[in-house]
Design a protein around this motif. Sequence first.
Motif, short mmCIF file in Angstrom:
data_model
loop_
_atom_site.label_atom_id
_atom_site.label_comp_id
_atom_site.label_asym_id
_atom_site.label_seq_id
_atom_site.Cartn_x
_atom_site.Cartn_y
_atom_site.Cartn_z
N SER A 50 0.83 -1.20 0.00
CA SER A 50 0.00 0.00 0.00
C SER A 50 0.86 1.25 0.00
O SER A 50 0.49 2.29 -0.57
N PHE A 51 2.03 1.18 0.64
CA PHE A 51 2.94 2.31 0.61
C PHE A 51 3.55 2.49 -0.78
O PHE A 51 3.82 3.62 -1.21
N ALA A 52 3.75 1.39 -1.50
CA ALA A 52 4.23 1.52 -2.88
C ALA A 52 3.17 2.22 -3.73
O ALA A 52 3.50 3.09 -4.55
N ARG A 53 1.90 1.85 -3.54
CA ARG A 53 0.83 2.53 -4.28
C ARG A 53 0.76 4.00 -3.88
O ARG A 53 0.56 4.87 -4.73
N LEU A 54 0.93 4.28 -2.59
CA LEU A 54 0.91 5.66 -2.12
C LEU A 54 2.05 6.45 -2.75
O LEU A 54 1.86 7.60 -3.18
N GLY A 55 3.24 5.86 -2.83
CA GLY A 55 4.35 6.53 -3.47
C GLY A 55 4.06 6.84 -4.92
O GLY A 55 4.36 7.94 -5.41
N ARG A 56 3.45 5.89 -5.62
CA ARG A 56 3.11 6.11 -7.03
C ARG A 56 2.07 7.22 -7.19
O ARG A 56 2.22 8.11 -8.04
N ILE A 57 1.04 7.19 -6.34
CA ILE A 57 0.01 8.23 -6.40
C ILE A 57 0.61 9.60 -6.09
O ILE A 57 0.31 10.60 -6.74
N SER A 60 5.63 23.19 -0.13
CA SER A 60 6.70 22.64 0.70
C SER A 60 7.59 21.77 -0.18
O SER A 60 7.41 21.69 -1.39
N TRP A 61 8.56 21.12 0.45
CA TRP A 61 9.41 20.19 -0.28
C TRP A 61 8.59 18.98 -0.72
O TRP A 61 7.77 18.46 0.05
N PHE A 62 8.80 18.52 -1.93
CA PHE A 62 8.05 17.35 -2.41
C PHE A 62 8.29 16.14 -1.51
O PHE A 62 7.35 15.37 -1.23
N MET A 63 9.50 15.97 -1.02
CA MET A 63 9.79 14.83 -0.16
C MET A 63 9.12 14.96 1.22
O MET A 63 9.08 14.00 1.99
N GLN A 64 8.58 16.15 1.52
CA GLN A 64 7.81 16.31 2.75
C GLN A 64 6.59 15.40 2.76
O GLN A 64 6.14 14.97 3.82
N ASP A 65 6.06 15.08 1.60
CA ASP A 65 4.91 14.17 1.55
C ASP A 65 5.27 12.77 2.05
O ASP A 65 4.41 12.07 2.60
N LEU A 66 6.50 12.35 1.87
CA LEU A 66 6.93 11.08 2.44
C LEU A 66 7.08 11.20 3.95
O LEU A 66 6.63 10.33 4.71
N ARG A 80 8.65 -0.94 11.49
CA ARG A 80 8.46 -1.17 10.06
C ARG A 80 8.71 0.08 9.21
O ARG A 80 8.59 0.02 7.99
N MET A 81 9.03 1.18 9.85
CA MET A 81 9.20 2.42 9.11
C MET A 81 10.17 2.29 7.95
O MET A 81 9.88 2.77 6.83
N PRO A 82 11.35 1.66 8.10
CA PRO A 82 12.27 1.56 6.95
C PRO A 82 11.65 0.84 5.76
O PRO A 82 11.91 1.19 4.61
N HIS A 83 10.80 -0.18 6.04
CA HIS A 83 10.15 -0.90 4.94
C HIS A 83 9.13 0.00 4.24
O HIS A 83 9.00 -0.05 3.01
N TRP A 84 8.41 0.83 5.01
CA TRP A 84 7.46 1.76 4.40
C TRP A 84 8.19 2.72 3.48
O TRP A 84 7.73 3.00 2.37
N VAL A 85 9.32 3.26 3.95
CA VAL A 85 10.09 4.20 3.14
C VAL A 85 10.56 3.55 1.85
O VAL A 85 10.44 4.10 0.75
N HIS A 109 9.33 0.98 0.22
CA HIS A 109 8.23 0.72 -0.71
C HIS A 109 7.68 2.02 -1.29
O HIS A 109 7.33 2.08 -2.47
N TRP A 110 7.59 3.07 -0.49
CA TRP A 110 7.10 4.36 -1.00
C TRP A 110 8.02 4.85 -2.12
O TRP A 110 7.54 5.27 -3.18
#
Length: 336
Positions: free
Chosen positions: A130-137, A239-245, A257-262, A264-265
């Motif tokens: 789901s974080f990969a999908r969020l990164g794509r969106i 803001s910075w685009f990476m702020q969304d992450l 699990r935070m490193p895995h979320w990052v 995948h995002w």
Amino acid sequence: MSDVVPSLSRADSPCAIAHAAMALYPPAERGVPRLLCLSENATYRIDLPGGGHRVLRVHRPGYHDATEIRSELAWLDSLHDAGLQVPRPICAMDGERLHHVGTAGMPGRHVVMFDWIDGVEPTPDIDPGSFARLGRITAHLHRHSRAWDRPRDFRRKAWTHATMVGPDAAWGQWQAAHGLDEGARDTVAHAMARAGAELAAYGEDAARFGLIHADLRLANLLIAGERTHIIDFDDCGFSWFMQDLAAALSFFEDHPRMPHWVTHWLRGYETVSHVGDADISVLPALITQRRVQLLAWGASHAHTEQVRSLGPDWNARCVTLCRDYLDGRLARRVGA
């Protein structure tokens, strides 16, 4: 949407305004407001007489003016026209989407009705996919933002180091957080000084800084099967685009699990747009800054159930995250 909680008394200001707002809409769009969420804004589910639902947002006073809210709606319109699935504002009988509604003896508030998006708010057990999908969106949002010719009167807040954690920060002062001794304050202050310096060096050119959602935390996502939907653009701004992450990790920056979320995002984001080495390197500063912004927010909302639910050690963990940032441990966790 999340489970409905009981409606507030009609005597309560946002609830009274939500009831009064129903008269603005055609009969087919009217229903009994049922409180979904009371945080900064009051959000209500409207059960339509012919079936289906709407969402009514009653804005908190003094945060966004009418021009800022109309600017949010303009971006949603453009995102929708570009094929992105985002909340759609509903017109009232006068053809307008934004209204200022007051009741006898109560100050008025801005209200906007949106269409309903099905889905379930994720928990920290969210599937990394789901974080990969969020990164794509998010990458699609950013690509649109970079290319969009905004209306001349477009105006939204800027989320910079100063407005997030500075002396005049929009969400309050982190120094007011409960339980911070002198050593803890020094740690946070040192971390924010370093983050500010890193972000100043990173810069705010158009490739790195622009219009973003700015609050892509779990509470503003809805998962429906294999789809991840983004809702609540109320804090969208510059803001910075990476702020969304960084915002996507809100309240869970120190989760195992935070490193895995990052990972995948970023993987999802890279399917649409490139992430450079400098973007990766600045992530620890952005993540830590966001956590301290939330520390300030928690200090000004200590009475709320949301803050109490964070647990008695959450502020202390904020200090630990700052220490991990200063010592380089956070950078190693996110691969920066």
